[in-house]
Design an enzyme around this catalytic site. Structure first.
Site: not given
Length: 252
Positions: A9, A11, A94, A96, A166, A172, A212
């Site tokens: 991904n 991003k 996701h 985010e 996730e 991250g 991560s």
């Protein structure tokens, strides 16, 4: 045996030139789809360029899509268009997107239905915050996400679905759930699907871990019974790193 799936991904990273350089570096080295599915999910303007240049063992995915076929939705991308240009996967829900763009469990469900209408393979993202993890409410929270996301999907659809677990606190941050923590939650997700559908569907469903993930830890994650792959952020941006990740899938 469930075939491993490794999805990068990207991003909001990479220019067109950087993306093309990546594709040319990995094309001839991606393992056969007979053994592992390798996917790159990129920004919308890059999709057509990468679809046109990818090798036969690499699939391209979108990072988002709208749940309507067309209409006055400025800035959005339709599943119909994604199918038309040769995109094969779509990341849906996701964390985010949920946090910054107000996506809900209900809109996630609509997007999954729409993805299947246009022959896109959804990668459904679920996961909890650190507060929920520390309150020992992970299983209940993730169960509710899965139940709402899968509403009114058929057995056949769910058996081909990819779910990416996730934990938000590991995305991250450099923190990674232990392989045991990840596997336990993924087992719980599989149990939820078993309750909603059947043992057969839950055993066919592929569930990734994300948060991560990098070459240094992917092998131990994939060694676990229920982890079928990884959804990878930063470590998927480098061609050498990406190839190490997908090659790890061969040993699953």
């Amino acid at each position: 045996m469930r075939k491993p799936i490794i999805a990068g991904n990207w991003k909001m990273f990479k220019t067109r030139d950087e993306a093309l350089q990546f594709i040319y570096q990995v094309n001839q080295n991606v393992p056969s789809t007979e053994f592992v599915d390798s996917v790159v999910c990129c920004q919308a303007p890059l999709l057509r360029d990468l679809v046109k240049r990818k090798g036969e063992n690499l699939a391209i995915g979108a990072q988002n899509m709208h749940y309507e076929t067309n209409g006055a939705f400025t800035g959005e991308v339709s599943a119909q268009l994604l199918e038309n240009i040769g995109v094969e996967y779509a990341v849906i829900g996701h964390s985010e997107r949920r946090e910054y763009f107000n996506e809900t469990d209900e809109s996630v469900n609509k997007k999954i239905h729409q993805a299947y209408r246009f022959n896109l393979q959804p990668i459904l993202c679920v996961g909890e915050s650190l507060d929920i993890r520390e309150a020992n409410e992970t299983n209940a929270f993730v169960k509710a996400q899965v139940e709402k996301a899968l509403k009114d999907l058929t057995d056949e659809q769910v058996s081909t679905l990819v779910i990416a677990y996730e934990p938000i606190w590991a995305i991250g941050t450099g923190k990674t759930a232990t392989k045991e923590q990840a596997n336990d939650t993924i087992k719980e997700i599989r149990n939820v699907v078993k309750e909603l559908y059947s043992s057969k569907v839950s055993e066919e469903l592929r569930i990734q871990y994300g948060g991560s993930v990098k070459p240094a830890n992917i092998k131990e994650l994939l060694s676990m019974s229920d982890i079928d792959g990884a959804l990878v952020g930063g470590a998927s941006l480098d061609a050498v790193s990406f190839l190490e990740l997908v090659e790890a899938g061969l040993k699953k």
